[in-house]
Design a protein around this motif. Structure first.
Motif, PDB file in Angstrom:
ATOM      1  N   GLU A 328       0.846  -1.189   0.000  1.00 44.39           N
ATOM      2  CA  GLU A 328       0.000   0.000   0.000  1.00 44.39           C
ATOM      3  C   GLU A 328       0.882   1.239   0.000  1.00 44.39           C
ATOM      4  O   GLU A 328       1.701   1.429   0.897  1.00 44.39           O
ATOM      5  CB  GLU A 328      -0.927   0.018   1.217  1.00 44.39           C
ATOM      6  N   VAL A 329       0.718   2.074  -1.005  1.00 46.36           N
ATOM      7  CA  VAL A 329       1.500   3.304  -1.133  1.00 46.36           C
ATOM      8  C   VAL A 329       0.662   4.466  -0.604  1.00 46.36           C
ATOM      9  O   VAL A 329      -0.442   4.726  -1.104  1.00 46.36           O
ATOM     10  CB  VAL A 329       1.912   3.558  -2.591  1.00 46.36           C
ATOM     11  N   VAL A 330       1.190   5.142   0.404  1.00 50.52           N
ATOM     12  CA  VAL A 330       0.494   6.281   1.007  1.00 50.52           C
ATOM     13  C   VAL A 330       1.356   7.523   0.820  1.00 50.52           C
ATOM     14  O   VAL A 330       2.508   7.557   1.263  1.00 50.52           O
ATOM     15  CB  VAL A 330       0.228   6.053   2.504  1.00 50.52           C
ATOM     16  N   LEU A 331       0.817   8.510   0.137  1.00 51.22           N
ATOM     17  CA  LEU A 331       1.545   9.766  -0.023  1.00 51.22           C
ATOM     18  C   LEU A 331       1.553  10.531   1.299  1.00 51.22           C
ATOM     19  O   LEU A 331       0.560  10.534   2.032  1.00 51.22           O
ATOM     20  CB  LEU A 331       0.916  10.623  -1.118  1.00 51.22           C
ATOM     21  N   GLN A 332       2.658  11.161   1.590  1.00 54.40           N
ATOM     22  CA  GLN A 332       2.821  11.903   2.835  1.00 54.40           C
ATOM     23  C   GLN A 332       1.665  12.885   3.039  1.00 54.40           C
ATOM     24  O   GLN A 332       1.288  13.630   2.153  1.00 54.40           O
ATOM     25  CB  GLN A 332       4.144  12.674   2.803  1.00 54.40           C
ATOM     26  N   LYS A 352      -7.285 -12.701   4.044  1.00 55.95           N
ATOM     27  CA  LYS A 352      -6.734 -13.285   2.825  1.00 55.95           C
ATOM     28  C   LYS A 352      -5.467 -14.083   3.091  1.00 55.95           C
ATOM     29  O   LYS A 352      -5.027 -14.862   2.241  1.00 55.95           O
ATOM     30  CB  LYS A 352      -6.461 -12.199   1.783  1.00 55.95           C
ATOM     31  N   GLY A 353      -4.830 -13.843   4.224  1.00 59.86           N
ATOM     32  CA  GLY A 353      -3.671 -14.650   4.620  1.00 59.86           C
ATOM     33  C   GLY A 353      -2.426 -14.430   3.789  1.00 59.86           C
ATOM     34  O   GLY A 353      -1.635 -15.356   3.591  1.00 59.86           O
ATOM     35  N   ILE A 354      -2.218 -13.210   3.316  1.00 58.52           N
ATOM     36  CA  ILE A 354      -1.002 -12.915   2.549  1.00 58.52           C
ATOM     37  C   ILE A 354      -0.293 -11.700   3.148  1.00 58.52           C
ATOM     38  O   ILE A 354      -0.911 -10.891   3.840  1.00 58.52           O
ATOM     39  CB  ILE A 354      -1.300 -12.672   1.051  1.00 58.52           C
ATOM     40  N   PRO A 355       1.003 -11.546   2.902  1.00 54.87           N
ATOM     41  CA  PRO A 355       1.773 -10.435   3.482  1.00 54.87           C
ATOM     42  C   PRO A 355       1.332  -9.068   2.936  1.00 54.87           C
ATOM     43  O   PRO A 355       0.888  -8.942   1.799  1.00 54.87           O
ATOM     44  CB  PRO A 355       3.209 -10.751   3.079  1.00 54.87           C
ATOM     45  N   TYR A 356       1.526  -8.063   3.788  1.00 58.13           N
ATOM     46  CA  TYR A 356       1.124  -6.689   3.477  1.00 58.13           C
ATOM     47  C   TYR A 356       2.194  -5.741   3.994  1.00 58.13           C
ATOM     48  O   TYR A 356       2.792  -5.971   5.044  1.00 58.13           O
ATOM     49  CB  TYR A 356      -0.211  -6.381   4.150  1.00 58.13           C
ATOM     50  N   MET A 357       2.419  -4.661   3.237  1.00 57.19           N
ATOM     51  CA  MET A 357       3.323  -3.617   3.693  1.00 57.19           C
ATOM     52  C   MET A 357       2.756  -2.262   3.337  1.00 57.19           C
ATOM     53  O   MET A 357       2.282  -2.047   2.219  1.00 57.19           O
ATOM     54  CB  MET A 357       4.709  -3.763   3.053  1.00 57.19           C
ATOM     55  N   SER A 358       2.794  -1.335   4.299  1.00 58.03           N
ATOM     56  CA  SER A 358       2.416   0.048   4.037  1.00 58.03           C
ATOM     57  C   SER A 358       3.682   0.863   3.830  1.00 58.03           C
ATOM     58  O   SER A 358       4.622   0.788   4.614  1.00 58.03           O
ATOM     59  CB  SER A 358       1.612   0.620   5.213  1.00 58.03           C
ATOM     60  N   LEU A 359       3.700   1.652   2.756  1.00 61.77           N
ATOM     61  CA  LEU A 359       4.883   2.427   2.403  1.00 61.77           C
ATOM     62  C   LEU A 359       4.484   3.888   2.256  1.00 61.77           C
ATOM     63  O   LEU A 359       3.795   4.270   1.316  1.00 61.77           O
ATOM     64  CB  LEU A 359       5.474   1.905   1.089  1.00 61.77           C
ATOM     65  N   GLU A 360       4.901   4.732   3.200  1.00 57.60           N
ATOM     66  CA  GLU A 360       4.615   6.165   3.111  1.00 57.60           C
ATOM     67  C   GLU A 360       5.791   6.872   2.459  1.00 57.60           C
ATOM     68  O   GLU A 360       6.941   6.670   2.847  1.00 57.60           O
ATOM     69  CB  GLU A 360       4.356   6.760   4.496  1.00 57.60           C
ATOM     70  N   THR A 361       5.494   7.708   1.468  1.00 60.53           N
ATOM     71  CA  THR A 361       6.557   8.376   0.738  1.00 60.53           C
ATOM     72  C   THR A 361       6.047   9.706   0.174  1.00 60.53           C
ATOM     73  O   THR A 361       4.883  10.062   0.346  1.00 60.53           O
ATOM     74  CB  THR A 361       7.087   7.479  -0.401  1.00 60.53           C
ATOM     75  N   SER A 362       6.931  10.424  -0.488  1.00 60.92           N
ATOM     76  CA  SER A 362       6.572  11.693  -1.125  1.00 60.92           C
ATOM     77  C   SER A 362       7.241  11.752  -2.486  1.00 60.92           C
ATOM     78  O   SER A 362       7.870  10.788  -2.924  1.00 60.92           O
ATOM     79  CB  SER A 362       7.024  12.871  -0.255  1.00 60.92           C
TER      80      SER A 362
END
Length: 382
Positions: A328-332, A352-362
């Protein structure tokens, strides 16, 4: 990647190539309507004989100028969009006779007030709950207000038949794009996620839709033919990634390339420039304004509360595209998507049983090392 699909380069350069085309259209007397969001019912614009175009907001170049008026701790997409307007460095913004905004976040809503001092701006007031019985009526009225605004400003009459034709035309385009991005359901996929993004993004800046659809049809046929003849450009062992979250136009190179340099491939974009708007057609059997209201109101944006449509779409896409991991891409400073990461993480990992990552960036390149490190670690875990 080598050996790009037929026609890829044209879509890759569509934004830049359109700069000259939009001026030519203006010189011919065409009206141009700038848009920011997938909630804008472009069928109304087409029905008026005008040209809708996505406005520039994908570069960090004008952000410093935007910060003269806007706070630094604001979403980079908002600052970039406003910066291009005040510096007059985006031809699409410059040549727009009307700009259509929508209240998908408080930052954009307030930015439109300043933008309205520079350009002719019309803001659509989006209801943010689907469960209220008057939400549909409110949004239908907003579409009618947009229709009336365009008619008044451009001196045209938008007929029901023209709206119906625009609905049919846009549905044909959506079906074609659905066929294009669905190619990545194949294992291994025939194209990279970077290529897919460039094409989907380029569609927003392609002004001749008939020519665009012809080239996409040729591209699909070319990709299928090569695949059926045994061409495999993506490793079968590459982890299959779904990207969700904010629009990623301004961070695409940083994020997508970091993923695909680590034996992974992006096979699906749930976000705005990807599947989210294109997954549903406009009902051609309904009264046209009602049909547009129903279709656009059900886009699963994080501004909606509760946002069940986003969960439902993710559920379908994870299964259909055989996803190994979700990023998941989250803009600053995008607060709605940032807050919603908890719900998305719980759904992806627990249901769903799968890996997840949140990535905050600009839009800045200052965090590119950290982005690469985090993505590399995530994919290695897969």
């Amino acid at each position: 990647m080598e050996n790009y699909p037929k026609g890829f380069e044209e879509f890759s350069e569509a934004r830049r190539n359109g700069f000259i085309k939009v001026k030519e259209l203006k010189d011919q007397g065409k009206k141009v309507v700038g848009t920011f969001c997938t909630f804008t019912p472009v069928e109304i614009i087409f029905a008026a004989g005008a040209i809708p175009v996505s406005l520039c907001g994908m570069s960090g170049e004008p952000i410093e100028d935007a910060e003269i008026d806007l706070p630094q701790n604001l979403c980079p997409l908002i600052k970039s969009s406003y910066g291009f307007a005040v510096t007059e460095t985006c031809p699409y913004t410059y040549f727009s006779d009307l700009i259509v905004g929508e209240t998908t976040c408080d930052g954009k809503k307030k930015m439109y007030e300043y933008l309205g001092e520079i350009k002719n701006v019309h803001v659509m007031q989006l209801p943010q709950n689907l469960d209220r019985k008057d939400s549909f009526t409110l949004w239908k009225n907003e579409i009618i207000y947009l229709k009336e605004k365009i008619e008044e400003d451009f001196g045209v009459i938008i007929t029901e038949e023209n709206i119906k034709k625009a609905i049919r035309d846009r549905n044909k385009e959506r079906l074609l794009l659905q066929e294009f991005y669905a190619l990545s359901k194949l294992s291994p996929p025939p194209i990279s996620g970077y290529e897919m993004h460039k094409v989907l993004d380029g569609v927003s800046f392609t002004l001749d839709k008939n020519e665009q659809n012809k080239k996409i049809r040729e591209m699909i046929d070319d990709i299928k033919s090569k695949y059926e003849n045994g061409e495999r450009r993506i490793s079968k062992t590459a982890s299959r990634i779904l990207i969700t979250g904010c629009p990623i136009g301004g961070v695409a190179d940083k994020v997508i390339k970091s993923i695909e340099e680590n034996n992974a491939v992006v096979v699906c974009y749930e976000n705005c420039s990807g599947v989210k708007e294109k997954s549903r057609l406009v009902d051609e059997d309904m009264e046209p304004i009602d049909a547009l209201a129903e279709k656009y109101l059900n886009i699963g944006c994080s501004v909606m509360s509760p946002n069940t449509n986003r969960i439902n779409l993710l559920n379908e896409l994870i299964d259909e595209y055989k996803i190994d991991g979700v990023i998941e891409v989250v803009l600053q400073a995008c607060h709605t998507y940032a807050v919603e990461t908890k719900k998305i993480k719980e759904f992806v990992t627990k249901e769903k049983g799968i890996p997840y990552m949140s990535l905050e960036t600009s839009y800045s390149q200052s965090d590119i090392g950290q982005v690469k490190t985090r993505i590399s670690a995530f994919i290695e875990m897969l």
